[in-house]
Design a protein around this motif. Sequence first.
Motif, PDB file in Angstrom:
ATOM      1  N   SER A  37       0.744  -1.345  -0.052  1.00 16.32           N
ATOM      2  CA  SER A  37       0.252   0.092   0.011  1.00 16.32           C
ATOM      3  C   SER A  37       0.654   1.330  -0.170  1.00 16.32           C
ATOM      4  O   SER A  37       0.546   2.108  -0.781  1.00 16.32           O
ATOM      5  N   TRP A  38       2.110   1.310   0.646  1.00 14.37           N
ATOM      6  CA  TRP A  38       2.652   2.509   0.648  1.00 14.37           C
ATOM      7  C   TRP A  38       3.266   2.822  -0.811  1.00 14.37           C
ATOM      8  O   TRP A  38       3.188   4.033  -1.012  1.00 14.37           O
ATOM      9  N   GLY A  39       3.624   1.635  -1.420  1.00 11.63           N
ATOM     10  CA  GLY A  39       4.142   2.103  -2.810  1.00 11.63           C
ATOM     11  C   GLY A  39       3.027   2.522  -3.699  1.00 11.63           C
ATOM     12  O   GLY A  39       2.907   3.290  -4.627  1.00 11.63           O
ATOM     13  N   TRP A  40       1.923   1.677  -3.463  1.00 10.70           N
ATOM     14  CA  TRP A  40       0.690   2.011  -4.459  1.00 10.70           C
ATOM     15  C   TRP A  40       0.088   3.389  -4.269  1.00 10.70           C
ATOM     16  O   TRP A  40      -0.279   3.961  -5.458  1.00 10.70           O
ATOM     17  N   TRP A  41       0.036   3.806  -3.097  1.00 16.38           N
ATOM     18  CA  TRP A  41      -0.524   5.279  -3.079  1.00 16.38           C
ATOM     19  C   TRP A  41       0.586   6.087  -3.419  1.00 16.38           C
ATOM     20  O   TRP A  41       0.268   7.289  -3.273  1.00 16.38           O
ATOM     21  N   ALA A  42       1.806   5.926  -3.328  1.00 19.63           N
ATOM     22  CA  ALA A  42       2.824   6.862  -3.986  1.00 19.63           C
ATOM     23  C   ALA A  42       3.088   6.781  -5.590  1.00 19.63           C
ATOM     24  O   ALA A  42       3.725   7.569  -6.203  1.00 19.63           O
ATOM     25  N   LEU A  64      12.994 -17.315  -9.009  1.00 20.10           N
ATOM     26  CA  LEU A  64      14.408 -16.964  -8.957  1.00 20.10           C
ATOM     27  C   LEU A  64      14.355 -15.469  -9.513  1.00 20.10           C
ATOM     28  O   LEU A  64      13.670 -15.246 -10.479  1.00 20.10           O
ATOM     29  N   VAL A  65      14.675 -14.325  -8.951  1.00 18.35           N
ATOM     30  CA  VAL A  65      14.539 -13.237  -9.146  1.00 18.35           C
ATOM     31  C   VAL A  65      16.050 -12.371  -9.196  1.00 18.35           C
ATOM     32  O   VAL A  65      16.843 -12.770  -8.471  1.00 18.35           O
ATOM     33  N   ASN A  66      15.974 -11.749 -10.223  1.00 23.11           N
ATOM     34  CA  ASN A  66      17.372 -10.708 -10.386  1.00 23.11           C
ATOM     35  C   ASN A  66      17.148  -9.813  -9.130  1.00 23.11           C
ATOM     36  O   ASN A  66      16.017  -9.174  -8.682  1.00 23.11           O
ATOM     37  N   HIS A  67      18.405  -9.176  -8.738  1.00 28.78           N
ATOM     38  CA  HIS A  67      18.370  -8.353  -7.429  1.00 28.78           C
ATOM     39  C   HIS A  67      19.024  -7.073  -7.709  1.00 28.78           C
ATOM     40  O   HIS A  67      20.354  -7.004  -8.014  1.00 28.78           O
ATOM     41  N   GLN A  68      18.271  -5.845  -7.873  1.00 29.68           N
ATOM     42  CA  GLN A  68      19.095  -4.605  -8.079  1.00 29.68           C
ATOM     43  C   GLN A  68      19.082  -3.418  -6.804  1.00 29.68           C
ATOM     44  O   GLN A  68      20.002  -2.963  -6.752  1.00 29.68           O
ATOM     45  N   ALA A  69      17.847  -3.879  -6.033  1.00 31.36           N
ATOM     46  CA  ALA A  69      17.818  -2.842  -4.656  1.00 31.36           C
ATOM     47  C   ALA A  69      16.746  -3.556  -3.756  1.00 31.36           C
ATOM     48  O   ALA A  69      16.115  -4.391  -4.157  1.00 31.36           O
ATOM     49  N   CYS A  74       9.964  -5.125  -2.132  1.00 28.80           N
ATOM     50  CA  CYS A  74       8.567  -4.680  -1.850  1.00 28.80           C
ATOM     51  C   CYS A  74       7.597  -4.812  -3.306  1.00 28.80           C
ATOM     52  O   CYS A  74       6.448  -4.721  -3.061  1.00 28.80           O
ATOM     53  N   THR A  75       8.399  -4.874  -4.377  1.00 24.84           N
ATOM     54  CA  THR A  75       7.748  -4.979  -5.676  1.00 24.84           C
ATOM     55  C   THR A  75       7.149  -6.292  -5.658  1.00 24.84           C
ATOM     56  O   THR A  75       5.984  -6.413  -6.087  1.00 24.84           O
ATOM     57  N   LEU A  76       7.765  -7.301  -5.290  1.00 23.78           N
ATOM     58  CA  LEU A  76       7.144  -8.667  -5.199  1.00 23.78           C
ATOM     59  C   LEU A  76       5.909  -8.837  -4.145  1.00 23.78           C
ATOM     60  O   LEU A  76       5.168  -9.515  -4.466  1.00 23.78           O
ATOM     61  N   MET A  77       6.556  -8.064  -3.044  1.00 20.61           N
ATOM     62  CA  MET A  77       5.156  -8.169  -2.113  1.00 20.61           C
ATOM     63  C   MET A  77       3.989  -7.624  -2.629  1.00 20.61           C
ATOM     64  O   MET A  77       2.741  -8.041  -2.417  1.00 20.61           O
ATOM     65  N   MET A  78       3.903  -6.550  -3.415  1.00 23.22           N
ATOM     66  CA  MET A  78       2.805  -6.153  -4.322  1.00 23.22           C
ATOM     67  C   MET A  78       2.180  -7.236  -5.231  1.00 23.22           C
ATOM     68  O   MET A  78       1.103  -7.405  -5.514  1.00 23.22           O
ATOM     69  N   GLN A 234      13.720   2.885   1.247  1.00 23.13           N
ATOM     70  CA  GLN A 234      13.289   4.043   1.659  1.00 23.13           C
ATOM     71  C   GLN A 234      12.251   4.863   0.847  1.00 23.13           C
ATOM     72  O   GLN A 234      11.582   5.631   1.234  1.00 23.13           O
ATOM     73  N   THR A 235      12.595   4.867  -0.492  1.00 22.57           N
ATOM     74  CA  THR A 235      11.776   5.738  -1.511  1.00 22.57           C
ATOM     75  C   THR A 235      10.478   5.112  -1.338  1.00 22.57           C
ATOM     76  O   THR A 235       9.337   5.683  -1.656  1.00 22.57           O
ATOM     77  N   TRP A 236      10.315   3.871  -1.624  1.00 21.69           N
ATOM     78  CA  TRP A 236       9.001   2.838  -1.426  1.00 21.69           C
ATOM     79  C   TRP A 236       8.239   3.549  -0.146  1.00 21.69           C
ATOM     80  O   TRP A 236       6.812   3.915  -0.346  1.00 21.69           O
ATOM     81  N   ILE A 237       8.721   3.622   0.999  1.00 22.64           N
ATOM     82  CA  ILE A 237       7.852   3.900   2.061  1.00 22.64           C
ATOM     83  C   ILE A 237       7.567   5.370   2.049  1.00 22.64           C
ATOM     84  O   ILE A 237       6.562   5.875   2.492  1.00 22.64           O
ATOM     85  N   LEU A 238       8.671   6.283   1.791  1.00 23.83           N
ATOM     86  CA  LEU A 238       8.536   7.746   1.714  1.00 23.83           C
ATOM     87  C   LEU A 238       7.850   8.540   0.333  1.00 23.83           C
ATOM     88  O   LEU A 238       7.244   9.463   0.624  1.00 23.83           O
ATOM     89  N   GLY A 239       7.960   7.653  -0.504  1.00 33.03           N
ATOM     90  CA  GLY A 239       7.284   8.070  -1.716  1.00 33.03           C
ATOM     91  C   GLY A 239       7.769   9.314  -2.411  1.00 33.03           C
ATOM     92  O   GLY A 239       7.123  10.042  -3.116  1.00 33.03           O
ATOM     93  N   TYR A 240       9.185   9.569  -2.343  1.00 36.08           N
ATOM     94  CA  TYR A 240       9.650  10.974  -2.712  1.00 36.08           C
ATOM     95  C   TYR A 240      10.051  11.006  -4.194  1.00 36.08           C
ATOM     96  O   TYR A 240      10.565  12.090  -4.905  1.00 36.08           O
ATOM     97  N   ARG A 241       9.987   9.665  -4.775  1.00 39.68           N
ATOM     98  CA  ARG A 241      10.150   9.591  -6.243  1.00 39.68           C
ATOM     99  C   ARG A 241       8.755   9.731  -7.048  1.00 39.68           C
ATOM    100  O   ARG A 241       7.891   9.662  -6.679  1.00 39.68           O
TER     101      ARG A 241
END
Length: 336
Positions: A37-42, A64-69, A74-78, A234-241
Amino acid sequence: SSVFSLPVLQPLRVLDSKRFWYIEGVLFKWLLAMVASWGWWAGYTVVEWGDDVKAVSEDEAVVLVNHQATGDVCTLMMCLQDKGTVARQMMWVMDHIFKYTNFGIVSLIHGDFFIRQGRAHRDQQLVLLKEHLEKYYRSRNRKWIVLFPEGGFLRKRRETSQAFAKKNNLPFLKHVTLPRLGATQVILKMLVAQQENGTLAGGDAVIKESKSKGLQWVIDTTIAYPKGEPIDIQTWILGYRQPTITHVHYRIFPIKDVPAEPEALTHWLYQRFIEKEDLLTHFYETGAFPPLQGQTKAVSREMTLSNLWLVGIQSLAFLSGGMWYCIFQYFYHCLF
């Protein structure tokens, strides 16, 4: 709220463990919904490509997932929110850094495995992973297990991986790194059921009771961010992007197509990440993933989450937090 609720429910774990783990799974899915929800609403949404993984959501699978950050998790949780019951019946294998996030304590209770990276810890961590799977995977009726085989973030491992590739005459990769074999091999060895004298083997002792068919699928998952700029937690939670669409591509392999012998498995795993490199190169050049083999046009599916559902989860968390605050205040005044 999950942190406080689960200790209270411990007597139920003794009296009726199946019911306890059902309730725990529901609470765990709610936690994932909170993070989503934090990312969705951002404005951080997801478009999915490739195979439809909902079709195998009730089967055992390794993802099996590639890993960048950190935002990959969080993306997978969505993404998991609309995949049936799998969000509450899965196990994560994550870097130990996630143990110290706001959902780390709940993941520990859930039975996720936090792995320490680095050559000094590698052998010991694989032994611990094997023991962890034996103890928790089937006794808690897990379905999917999520793994990041690269063993670290792209920006940290890329240079080392490219040097290794050059030394061993392997392809030069820019958008992913060559995966490590250890954890994947342990998972496959432990969870793939094999027929022995009419009974299933390859997992813990509970496998016979649960009549598990064993691991049936490998879901090769590729995450792509616009311009190759990943989101961190941090970006996902705070939504500053600014609002961003993350693209997730799935390819499903039957477990019978995955070799068990270490050398052949290494080659197979390398091929998956070479394919990821091609997928990501195509995505960064065109803004879309290529069509699957046999298709003439790539089909994408925009993920949608119910705002009503997310508001409900947030409200429950708020009410639960208020309830526990009142309980603590009551006992504090009684004692002091």
